[in-house]
Design an enzyme around this catalytic site. Structure first.
Site, PDB file in Angstrom:
ATOM      1  N   ALA A   1     -14.030   0.189  -7.633  1.00  0.00           N
ATOM      2  CA  ALA A   1     -13.688   0.606  -6.266  1.00  0.00           C
ATOM      3  C   ALA A   1     -14.661   1.713  -5.874  1.00  0.00           C
ATOM      4  CB  ALA A   1     -12.259   1.102  -6.202  1.00  0.00           C
TER       5      ALA A   1
ATOM      6  N   PHE B   1      -4.210  -9.625  -4.074  1.00  0.00           N
ATOM      7  CA  PHE B   1      -2.970  -8.977  -4.538  1.00  0.00           C
ATOM      8  C   PHE B   1      -2.972  -7.487  -4.202  1.00  0.00           C
ATOM      9  CE2 PHE B   1      -0.135 -11.458  -7.484  1.00  0.00           C
ATOM     10  CZ  PHE B   1      -0.581 -12.713  -7.086  1.00  0.00           C
TER      11      PHE B   1
ATOM     12  N   CYS C   1     -14.569  -5.384   1.506  1.00  0.00           N
ATOM     13  CA  CYS C   1     -14.169  -6.571   0.736  1.00  0.00           C
ATOM     14  C   CYS C   1     -12.775  -7.123   0.981  1.00  0.00           C
ATOM     15  CB  CYS C   1     -14.357  -6.280  -0.740  1.00  0.00           C
ATOM     16  SG  CYS C   1     -16.109  -6.086  -1.119  1.00  0.00           S
TER      17      CYS C   1
END
Ligand code: NAD
Ligand code: UGA
Length: 452
Positions: A159, A217, A267
């Site tokens: 991340a 998710f 993203c």
């Protein structure tokens, strides 16, 4: 061994810097078509802001880490080629607004096929639709039938803002591939610093699909808590309390339950839309609708926040100075791609508000370009949070930068027309304290201020 990574962006740069750092015997070269970006990687001011990155690059650059615009020669001399280019959402033609635009991936495959002189392991690190490895394999084979190309999928899970710790201690490294030998070659590189049981190997398609699924998710959790935040506002429940209570259930877990003005970043949205497109492509319309809802809730959350500001400020913000604190899509990055701040600022500009924007890392040029405006009376880019807020009708927090917590709110409040408003899109500051100072303060999924 020589490694070449095509694409010197937010993933290619940090990932290769980590490999170079952990494998001093491997020469790692990151190449890019973008000369300015490569020049920046070779300078003291790196093209991306990522805590801890400068130190690693400074240690390895010129030793076994290189940044270069010479693509063909580096492809030729390397044993392993990482493809790490962008895979944005297609904006035209078939699948526009949903499917991934794979032109950069294809052009890398064609270039590799046309210049390679020996066998190569080709690693997809970019996030791609499931079965892309098949297309890459076909292009490579058709372009250069005499050579052996092993295509592996090795998606990246870092991340932004925490790329270095994420690369240093990943939850897992995922490698999908058909050739056991090629998979082992790549796995043994990661195994230099990642415990072996965290290096997972799967078939190609599972690996490709796992990346899209992981992002879907994660984003789904944010949209779930954001949907609950709307209900909290209607009922005076506190979303952070709800998140804490449900997160203590070990089956749910505490992470990624922070309600916000909406998720951003290059993203999440693109990867979910890509998943939606894949489901539709295979005729799985109910599955497609299910995942699309995650993006819809995110858009709803951003708009809901802008509307809250306008409605609360007596249904008009025209010509009112509004301080925007934070423009990056999260803290500790200079990246603004899909940042919720863009939507909120555009909504407020549409209402003819005057914005004074401050972000500690995002450049003035970037902000103006994202908003599609020039600096003017309507949009002013400030050098500090204090400068932005001074004399403003409202402070709007859009990125959770730590420095925003440490402002002298009493002093700022004194400079602002009354009632002075504060809208916290990150639930960063304590609303009770802000209300005690005199702000009419709102958060996300938190009760309304007491009626005056
Ligand atoms: P980016 O836009 O920052 O970097 C991509 C780079 O590729 C650009 O510098 C571009 O000039 C270069 N490029 C494009 N085509 C090229 C070509 N033919 N030859 C040489 N260079 C070329 O993108 P990014 O954020 O690093 O993302 C790259 C991929 O990784 C995407 O698929 C993304 O989904 C995935 N990913 C990103 C993140 C993230 O945090 N940004 C995390 C995990 C995965
Ligand atoms: C995300 C994933 O976390 C990475 O694993 C993945 O590799 C990457 O996407 C990718 O494929 O690009 P990133 O987008 O860099 O990483 O950052 P996140 O920390 O996931 O945050 C994304 C957005 O969600 C930010 O706007 C953040 O503020 C928001 N967010 C995150 C919330 O609103 N609430 C949360 O609880 C967590």
């Amino acid at each position: 061994m020589n490694i070449c990574c095509i694409g010197a962006g937010y993933v290619g740069g940090p990932t290769m810097a980590m490999i170079a750092n952990k494998c001093p015997d491997i020469a790692v070269t990151v190449v890019d078509l973008n000369e300015e970006r490569i020049r920046a990687w070779n300078s003291d001011v790196l093209p991306i802001h990522e805590p801890g990155l400068n130190e690693i690059v400074a240690q390895r650059r010129g030793e076994n880490l290189f940044f270069d615009t010479e693509i063909d020669a580096n492809i030729r001399k390397s044993d392993i080629l990482f493809i790490c280019v962008g895979t944005p959402t297609k904006t035209f033609g078939l699948g526009a607004g949903r499917a991934a635009d794979l032109r950069y991936i294809e052009s890398c495959a064609r270039r590799i096929a046309s210049v390679a002189e020996g066998n190569k392991i080709v690693v997809e690190k970019s996030t791609i639709p499931v079965r892309t490895a098949n297309s890459i394999q076909r292009i490579l084979k058709a372009g250069n039938p005499d050579l052996k190309f092993d295509v592996l999928s090795n998606p990246e899970f870092l991340a932004e803002g925490t790329a270095i710790p994420d690369l240093l201690e990943p939850d897992r490294v995922l490698i999908g591939g058909e050739s056991e030998e090629a998979v082992e070659t790549l796995a043994s590189i990661y195994a230099r610093w990642v415990p072996r049981d965290r290096v997972l190997t799967t078939n190609l398609w599972s690996s490709e699909l796992s990346k899209l699924t992981a992002n879907a998710f994660l984003a789904q959790r944010i949209s779930s808590i954001n949907a609950i935040s709307a209900l909290c506002e209607a009922t005076n429940a506190e979303v952070d309390e709800v998140a804490h209570a449900i997160g203590m259930d070990s089956r749910i877990g505490p992470k990624f339950l922070k309600a916000s003005v909406g998720f951003g970043g290059s993203c999440f949205q693109k990867d979910i839309l890509n998943l939606v497109y894949l489901c539709e492509h295979y005729g799985l319309n109910e599955a497609a609708e299910y995942w699309e809802q995650v993006v819809k809730i995110n858009n709803y959350q951003k708009r809901r926040f802008s509307s809250r500001i306008v409605e609360t400020m007596f249904n008009t913000v025209a010509k009112k100075k509004i301080a925007i604190w934070g423009f990056a899509f999260k803290k500790d990055t200079d990246d603004t791609r899909e940042s919720a701040a863009i939507t909120v600022c555009q909504d407020l500009l549409g209402e003819q508000a005057h914005l004074s924007i401050y972000d500690p890392q995002v450049s003035k040029g970037r902000i103006l370009e994202d908003l599609g405006v020039e600096e003017s009376e309507e949009v002013e880019i400030c050098q500090s949070a204090e400068e932005a807020a001074s004399g403003a009708h409202a402070i709007v927090i859009l990125t959770e930068w730590d420095e925003f917590k440490e402002q002298d709110f009493e002093k700022l409040h004194a400079t602002m027309p009354k009632p002075a408003f504060l809208f916290d899109g990150r639930n960063l500051v304590n609303l009770t304290e802000m209300r005690a100072i005199g702000f009419e303060a709102w958060g996300v999924g938190q009760g309304s201020p007491p009626a005056v």
